[in-house]
Design a protein around this motif. Structure first.
Motif, PDB file in Angstrom:
ATOM      1  N   VAL A  95       0.876  -1.172   0.000  1.00  0.00           N
ATOM      2  CA  VAL A  95       0.000   0.000   0.000  1.00  0.00           C
ATOM      3  C   VAL A  95       0.913   1.223   0.000  1.00  0.00           C
ATOM      4  O   VAL A  95       1.663   1.447   0.956  1.00  0.00           O
ATOM      5  N   GLN A  96       0.869   1.976  -1.060  1.00  0.00           N
ATOM      6  CA  GLN A  96       1.809   3.073  -1.233  1.00  0.00           C
ATOM      7  C   GLN A  96       1.198   4.394  -0.765  1.00  0.00           C
ATOM      8  O   GLN A  96      -0.001   4.618  -0.855  1.00  0.00           O
ATOM      9  N   GLY A  97       2.063   5.288  -0.265  1.00  0.00           N
ATOM     10  CA  GLY A  97       1.630   6.628   0.113  1.00  0.00           C
ATOM     11  C   GLY A  97       0.910   6.715   1.432  1.00  0.00           C
ATOM     12  O   GLY A  97       0.188   7.690   1.678  1.00  0.00           O
ATOM     13  N   VAL A  98       1.069   5.713   2.307  1.00  0.00           N
ATOM     14  CA  VAL A  98       0.412   5.741   3.615  1.00  0.00           C
ATOM     15  C   VAL A  98       1.432   5.387   4.700  1.00  0.00           C
ATOM     16  O   VAL A  98       2.504   4.837   4.411  1.00  0.00           O
ATOM     17  N   GLU A 143     -10.571   2.566  -1.872  1.00  0.00           N
ATOM     18  CA  GLU A 143      -9.521   3.562  -1.701  1.00  0.00           C
ATOM     19  C   GLU A 143      -8.179   2.903  -1.420  1.00  0.00           C
ATOM     20  O   GLU A 143      -7.143   3.287  -1.985  1.00  0.00           O
ATOM     21  N   ASP A 144      -8.176   1.891  -0.545  1.00  0.00           N
ATOM     22  CA  ASP A 144      -6.926   1.194  -0.237  1.00  0.00           C
ATOM     23  C   ASP A 144      -6.433   0.402  -1.444  1.00  0.00           C
ATOM     24  O   ASP A 144      -5.219   0.353  -1.713  1.00  0.00           O
ATOM     25  N   SER A 194      -6.784   1.012  -4.554  1.00  0.00           N
ATOM     26  CA  SER A 194      -6.208   1.877  -5.585  1.00  0.00           C
ATOM     27  C   SER A 194      -4.775   2.273  -5.259  1.00  0.00           C
ATOM     28  O   SER A 194      -4.028   2.697  -6.141  1.00  0.00           O
ATOM     29  N   ARG A 195      -4.373   2.142  -3.998  1.00  0.00           N
ATOM     30  CA  ARG A 195      -3.023   2.514  -3.592  1.00  0.00           C
ATOM     31  C   ARG A 195      -2.050   1.352  -3.626  1.00  0.00           C
ATOM     32  O   ARG A 195      -0.851   1.536  -3.405  1.00  0.00           O
ATOM     33  N   ASP A 250      -1.453   4.431 -11.500  1.00  0.00           N
ATOM     34  CA  ASP A 250      -0.596   5.401 -10.823  1.00  0.00           C
ATOM     35  C   ASP A 250      -0.658   6.790 -11.449  1.00  0.00           C
ATOM     36  O   ASP A 250       0.316   7.555 -11.381  1.00  0.00           O
ATOM     37  N   GLU A 295      -2.452   9.185 -10.402  1.00  0.00           N
ATOM     38  CA  GLU A 295      -2.680  10.211  -9.391  1.00  0.00           C
ATOM     39  C   GLU A 295      -1.397  10.944  -9.015  1.00  0.00           C
ATOM     40  O   GLU A 295      -1.445  12.036  -8.430  1.00  0.00           O
TER      41      GLU A 295
END
Length: 908
Positions: free
Chosen positions: A430-433, A503-504, A506-507, A674, A676
């Motif tokens: 999970v990226q960006g968290v 939402e998760d 998509s990451r 990716d 976003e």
């Protein structure tokens, strides 16, 4: 489901050889006598030779294409056809009626027939061949008779079918990958040892009226090789016929032989050994011995001695192809010449048209697609919608040598052709968290997956499966049955469903670095290595990361490489520049970069299809191309990597952005990943790109609507129908896959741009002038070209003899062993190859069986050097398993004729 989906008309099946079970009740015909070989090889060598004649088959969860004739590649094509006809009654040619239809429609001309006859060393005229094609003659159905087939002539019981069924039953239990609720009791035992224990307790022979046979099993030799030697001796098989008899025995259980051959294949790639296929051969021969000695009668003994005596003389005739197959080989060659003639005429037409202007200026967008034949249609559609775009073709793993661990998984999956070895292990995260949020997402996935598995176990339980359905009835299942039947939703979760909130999900994506959470995290790496090593130590793991190159019979990687990628998570920063440079040069992409560059992998979202991974990317080991595309994009977006490649002469503009994408070949839609993270300045271009891709998808669906029987519908109706097909659990033809594949072209795009190649051509971009040392050409000829040849021959064999090299009627398939393969019905041998519905639409063959025609735009000398260097490539070309052409920069074409060299092809 349309009833035609499960129906194949009688004329279609007429040319298919009679199924083994029905063969066995017929009179046995033995190949014509000929002088025996002077000095037969020692029996141990003959055992290995027989086993190596079998081609491997990959499991359903990574069902990559394989050449079903791989074990005979050292023979010329027509000699292999004769070997298979003589050994197993198999055929490698279509019936004459098929070629006759091509002659009558004008596709095969008299010139094609005359040229084919000359090419095959025949003095027959075109008129003679037309007359021969008008007669529905078939090659003699002689085959090496096994003991059980001889007994079937004399006994009321069908012993041949019985033996195959018992062996298949045991193999399904022994190799089970988790489908069985009850675990096998033979953990730690070999296949042969477990069978001896199982057969001694198996009362099925008692049901056949042979109660004493079980006691004889205990007296069999404990060693499988000793058992084979004992069987050959006790059956009285002549030494000079032992190889053919063992080959025939393995062909009798060809599906399981292919499965066990895979185990030997994978061990050989890493320098190891595996005797499982030898053990299977020992089991099959043991059954012959048990039945022969237990059912001994004067009549059987006399008949069997006569068979053995004639087997000793039953070698191939001096002329490798008897007349019927000689005619069919010429007709096949003429059919291929007709296709090559039309293709080369199209190539001439493309060269005569205006030169490609896209390469002279900065493209509006660039898109690198897989070389898959389905991508050819999408590329053409995209270029039609956006003429200023540039498309490229490259193997769908995009040169990224990875194995991938999906989010929440433990075991990696290779994302490379089976001929090559992964070098790096990458993991999704999970990226960006923050780490806590990532760990929470992982825990959510585990909980939901656990609930799903528990629910499935409850439904499948012996005590609940009937009572639960009776109690729940229509109240619970009624809405689902209706929704699934009308295609309103997916009857099962999508292949990429991670059981997370949208939402998760998509990451989640693959990372160049080692993630901080999950099985790949640094904290858990030791535990991870232990688990994976444990799984690989058992010989039943179906995700093998230690696959080495089979090119030239040796590993392209080293043991050190294997250890490196096993212990390394992510792609080390010190190696990224080398990797990126190699990728860009291999794709001939070193300048004129667009602002947006797509790396488009492919996959297929179908339901209720055991062979679904066969529709995914073969270059990615039967996986989708998503992970490879996203990792490749991330690598090329890395500022440090860009700085490094700039120092080596490849300057990527600061405003260039690489985007990973996935082409869903079932519905012809392209998903971008990716996006976003793109700067806001790209918003307008990104919206325009999505619009172009949507229109290209509509045009692609329109192009293939005729093959789906939708040609007279509106675009909206076609789109709706195709999307519905992808969700329809009863749809046996959601897409046609690679049916029709016939050519491979490695050349600059300007040689094929604007041509309608009919979705039959593997397109690989290649510019030899930018290939210093011809390393890229060598990579193309030893990996993509060979893989394309395997795909072509899998479709070829599944069409010419679906009963031997295909998997029969898809409607009757039952998955065995969790992911091993399928049975056609509830018993019989494991089926290999493609189902009939992937090749035939119920009325006609959609796939046209012909050998692959390869076109390379490169100088002759490096092509010859590469052929001389690599044995596998040399065997495929010298023995006519593929046709090779060379295109020069002036538009001329030469063909490489085995034993004759390069010859100019007249312009069309």
């Amino acid at each position: 489901m349309n009833m035609q989906d499960s129906h194949i008309d009688a004329p279609t099946l007429e040319h298919q050889p009679v199924q083994a079970e029905s063969d066995r009740g017929a009179s046995i015909a033995i190949a014509p006598a000929s002088p025996p070989e002077p000095v037969p090889a020692p029996l141990p060598e003959q055992i290995d030779a027989a086993c190596n004649r079998i081609a491997p088959v990959w499991p359903l969860d990574r069902f990559v294409a394989v050449n079903p004739f791989h074990g005979l590649r050292d023979q010329r094509f027509e000699q292999a056809a004769e070997t298979l006809r003589r050994i197993a009654g198999a055929r490698m040619y279509m019936p004459r009626s098929y070629y006759r239809a091509q002659i009558e429609t004008g596709r095969i001309t008299d010139a094609d027939l005359s040229q084919a006859a000359a090419r095959c060393g025949s003095n027959r005229s075109a008129s003679d061949l037309r007359q021969a094609a008008a007669v529905d003659a078939q090659a003699p159905s002689a085959r090496v008779p096994l003991l059980t087939s001889v007994l079937d002539e004399l006994d009321a019981d069908d012993w041949s079918s019985f033996v195959v069924e018992r062996i298949s039953h045991h193999c399904a239990a022994y190799f089970d990958m988790g489908q069985a609720t009850w675990k096998r009791p033979w953990t730690g035992m070999s296949l042969y040892a477990s069978w001896r224990r199982f057969a001694a307790l198996d009362f099925s022979t008692t049901m056949m009226g042979q109660d004493g046979m079980r006691a004889r099993v205990k007296a069999l030799p404990e060693s499988p090789r000793d058992g084979i030697e004992s069987a050959i001796r006790r059956l009285g098989i002549p030494t000079d016929a032992a190889l053919d008899y063992m080959h025939a025995a393995l062909m009798d259980i060809g599906g399981w032989a292919a499965w066990t051959r895979l185990m030997r294949w994978e061990q050989e790639l890493s320098g190891g050994e595996d005797e499982t296929i030898v053990e299977l051969l020992a089991i099959r021969l043991a059954w012959d011995v048990l039945i022969y000695e237990h059912k001994a009668s004067p009549e059987l003994t006399t008949r069997w001695r006569e068979v053995c005596k004639r087997l000793s003389r039953g070698k191939p005739a001096t002329k490798p192809t008897p007349e019927p197959q000689e005619i069919e080989h010429i007709l096949l060659t003429a059919f291929e010449l007709s296709y090559q003639r039309q293709l080369m005429a199209n190539l001439d037409q493309a060269r005569a048209s205006e030169p490609d202007e896209v390469g002279a200026q900065r493209p509006v967008v660039q898109a690198a697609f897989c070389i898959d034949v389905r991508s050819e249609v999408m590329r053409r559609s995209f270029e039609t919608i956006c003429p200023k775009a540039q498309t490229l073709g490259f193997a769908g793993f995009f040169g990224v040598p990875i194995e991938h661990v999906p989010f929440g998984a433990v075991e990696p999956r290779s994302h490379m052709p089976v001929l090559l070895t992964p070098k790096y292990r990458v993991c999704s995260e999970v990226q960006g968290v923050e780490q806590d949020a990532a760990e929470q997402a992982l825990e959510t996935q585990r909980r939901r997956t656990g609930i799903s598995k528990s629910w499935k176990a409850f439904k499948m339980g012996a005590s609940s499966c009937f009572s639960f359905v009776e109690a729940a009835g229509l109240l619970l299942y009624g809405p689902k049955i209706i929704a699934d039947s009308f295609g309103w939703g997916r009857p099962v979760a999508a292949p990429d469903d991670l059981h997370l909130a949208r939402e998760d999900e998509s990451r989640v994506g693959p990372s160049l670095d080692a993630p901080s959470h999950g099985a790949c995290s640094a904290q858990r790496s030791a535990e991870y290595r232990d688990v994976v090593g444990d799984q690989r130590a058992h010989g039943h793991s179906h995700a093998h990361a230690n696959e080495q190159s089979k090119i030239d019979g040796s590993a392209s990687g080293t043991a050190q490489d294997g250890a490196h990628h096993r212990w390394t998570i992510g792609i080390p920063a010190a190696e990224r520049v080398d990797l990126a440079e190699g990728i860009l040069r291999a794709m001939s992409m070193t300048d004129h970069f667009a602002r947006l560059v797509l790396l488009v992998g492919h996959g297929s979202t179908v339901v209720n299809n055991p062979h679904a991974t066969g529709l995914d990317c073969g270059a990615c080991g039967g996986m989708t191309g998503e992970a490879s595309a996203r990792i490749g994009a991330a690598l090329l977006n890395d500022p440090k990597v860009r700085q490094g490649v700039a120092e080596r002469g490849i300057r990527i503009p600061d405003d260039t952005w690489f985007i990973g994408a996935l082409h869903d070949t079932c519905v012809d839609e392209i998903r971008l990943y990716d996006t976003e993270v793109l700067p806001g300045a790209y918003a307008e271009e990104l919206a325009q790109l999505r619009s172009w891709l949507q229109q290209a998808g509509e045009l692609t669906r329109l192009s293939r609507s005729a093959l789906l029987g939708l040609e007279h519908r509106s675009r909206q109706a076609i789109t709706a129908n195709i999307r519905q097909r992808s969700r329809d659990w009863s749809q046996v033809r959601p897409e046609w896959g690679l049916a029709g594949c016939a050519a491979f072209i490695a050349a600059p795009r300007k040689r094929t741009r604007g041509l309608d190649l009919g979705g039959r051509t593997f397109l690989h971009d290649y510019d030899w002038t930018a290939d210093s040392g011809f390393g890229v050409l060598e990579l193309i000829m030893t990996a993509p070209m060979v893989v394309a040849g395997w795909i072509n021959l899998q479709y070829y064999g599944s069409t010419t003899d679906n009963r031997r090299f295909g998997s029969g009627n898809k409607v009757l398939h039952n998955v065995v062993g969790g992911a091993i393969g399928v049975l056609e019905g509830n018993a019989g041998d494991l089926r290999v190859g493609l189902p009939m519905q992937s090749l035939h639409d119920g009325k006609r063959w959609v796939h046209e069986p012909m050998r692959l025609s390869v076109y390379l735009q490169a100088p002759q000398a490096p092509i010859d050097d590469i052929i001389a260097k690599h044995q596998l490539v040399r065997e495929m070309l010298d023995n006519d398993w593929m046709h090779l052409f060379r295109m020069d920069d002036e538009g001329g074409i030469q063909q490489r004729i085995p034993q004759e060299g390069w010859q100019a092809v007249p312009s069309h």
